[in-house]
Scaffold this motif. Structure first.
Motif, PDB file in Angstrom:
ATOM      1  N   LEU A  25       0.827  -1.203   0.000  1.00  0.00           N
ATOM      2  CA  LEU A  25       0.000   0.000   0.000  1.00  0.00           C
ATOM      3  C   LEU A  25       0.864   1.255   0.000  1.00  0.00           C
ATOM      4  N   GLN A  26       1.872   1.280   0.854  1.00  0.00           N
ATOM      5  CA  GLN A  26       2.747   2.453   0.923  1.00  0.00           C
ATOM      6  C   GLN A  26       3.617   2.567  -0.316  1.00  0.00           C
ATOM      7  N   GLY A  27       4.176   1.454  -0.773  1.00  0.00           N
ATOM      8  CA  GLY A  27       5.009   1.469  -1.969  1.00  0.00           C
ATOM      9  C   GLY A  27       6.025   2.601  -1.932  1.00  0.00           C
ATOM     10  N   LEU A  28       6.045   3.402  -2.989  1.00  0.00           N
ATOM     11  CA  LEU A  28       6.961   4.536  -3.079  1.00  0.00           C
ATOM     12  C   LEU A  28       6.269   5.863  -2.784  1.00  0.00           C
ATOM     13  N   MET A  29       5.029   5.795  -2.284  1.00  0.00           N
ATOM     14  CA  MET A  29       4.319   7.033  -1.957  1.00  0.00           C
ATOM     15  C   MET A  29       5.131   7.854  -0.973  1.00  0.00           C
ATOM     16  N   PHE A  30       5.139   9.134  -1.181  1.00  0.00           N
ATOM     17  CA  PHE A  30       5.789  10.118  -0.313  1.00  0.00           C
ATOM     18  C   PHE A  30       7.317  10.070  -0.363  1.00  0.00           C
ATOM     19  N   CYS A  31       7.899   9.166  -1.155  1.00  0.00           N
ATOM     20  CA  CYS A  31       9.363   9.150  -1.301  1.00  0.00           C
ATOM     21  C   CYS A  31       9.785  10.319  -2.188  1.00  0.00           C
ATOM     22  N   ARG A  32      10.901  10.914  -1.860  1.00  0.00           N
ATOM     23  CA  ARG A  32      11.423  12.022  -2.666  1.00  0.00           C
ATOM     24  C   ARG A  32      12.130  11.515  -3.920  1.00  0.00           C
ATOM     25  N   GLU A  33      12.737  10.327  -3.813  1.00  0.00           N
ATOM     26  CA  GLU A  33      13.453   9.761  -4.953  1.00  0.00           C
ATOM     27  C   GLU A  33      13.680   8.277  -4.723  1.00  0.00           C
ATOM     28  N   LEU A  34      14.068   7.623  -5.790  1.00  0.00           N
ATOM     29  CA  LEU A  34      14.481   6.223  -5.727  1.00  0.00           C
ATOM     30  C   LEU A  34      15.938   6.220  -6.160  1.00  0.00           C
ATOM     31  N   HIS A  35      16.823   5.758  -5.312  1.00  0.00           N
ATOM     32  CA  HIS A  35      18.253   5.813  -5.606  1.00  0.00           C
ATOM     33  C   HIS A  35      18.599   4.964  -6.825  1.00  0.00           C
ATOM     34  N   GLU A  36      19.590   5.421  -7.569  1.00  0.00           N
ATOM     35  CA  GLU A  36      20.067   4.698  -8.744  1.00  0.00           C
ATOM     36  C   GLU A  36      20.435   3.261  -8.361  1.00  0.00           C
ATOM     37  N   GLY A  37      19.989   2.303  -9.179  1.00  0.00           N
ATOM     38  CA  GLY A  37      20.288   0.900  -8.914  1.00  0.00           C
ATOM     39  C   GLY A  37      19.386   0.255  -7.885  1.00  0.00           C
ATOM     40  N   SER A  38      18.376   1.012  -7.412  1.00  0.00           N
ATOM     41  CA  SER A  38      17.424   0.494  -6.423  1.00  0.00           C
ATOM     42  C   SER A  38      16.055   0.309  -7.065  1.00  0.00           C
ATOM     43  N   ALA A  39      15.261  -0.529  -6.430  1.00  0.00           N
ATOM     44  CA  ALA A  39      13.917  -0.794  -6.938  1.00  0.00           C
ATOM     45  C   ALA A  39      13.034  -1.287  -5.794  1.00  0.00           C
TER      46      ALA A  39
END
Length: 116
Positions: A25-39
């Motif tokens: 449900l939370q997933g990537l909500m509210f994240c500022r970024e996803l770091h390179e090489g991350s998923a």
């Protein structure tokens, strides 16, 4: 849990597994970024949304054997496609899935397994 996901053409990322309802449900909500090489790998998931997200993502739909069914870029405040047979969804930085081809398998292994 963190896993390594590898595919053809040198594709590889480290992904956190979202394997509970609350993590999915939370997933990537509210994240500022996803770091390179991350998923983020959403297990037991067939469709995603990007509500409350601040950046576009590449979305890869996988079947039960980790075969790529479809990949697409999804922008904030949108719904991802419904793809028949999807069992897992991989969320990546925009452009990170460009090396992946449909009907090709991804290989998922735990980081601990790789160290042994």
């Amino acid at each position: 849990m963190i896993v390594l996901i590898e595919g053809e053409n040198g594709f590889h990322v480290q992904a956190e597994i979202a394997d509970t309802f609350m993590k999915r449900l939370q997933g990537l909500m509210f994240c500022r970024e996803l770091h390179e090489g991350s998923a983020l790998l959403l297990d037991s998931c067939s469709r995603i949304h990007t509500c409350f997200m601040r950046f576009p993502i590449d979305v890869v739909y996988l079947d039960h054997g980790n075969m790529v069914l479809k990949r697409e870029t999804v922008y904030p405040w949108r719904l991802g496609s419904f793809v028949k047979g999807t069992r897992k969804v991989l969320e990546l930085n925009k452009g990170a899935a460009r090396k992946l081809k449909t009907e090709k398998q991804l290989f998922i292994s735990s980081i601990e397994e790789r160290r042994s």
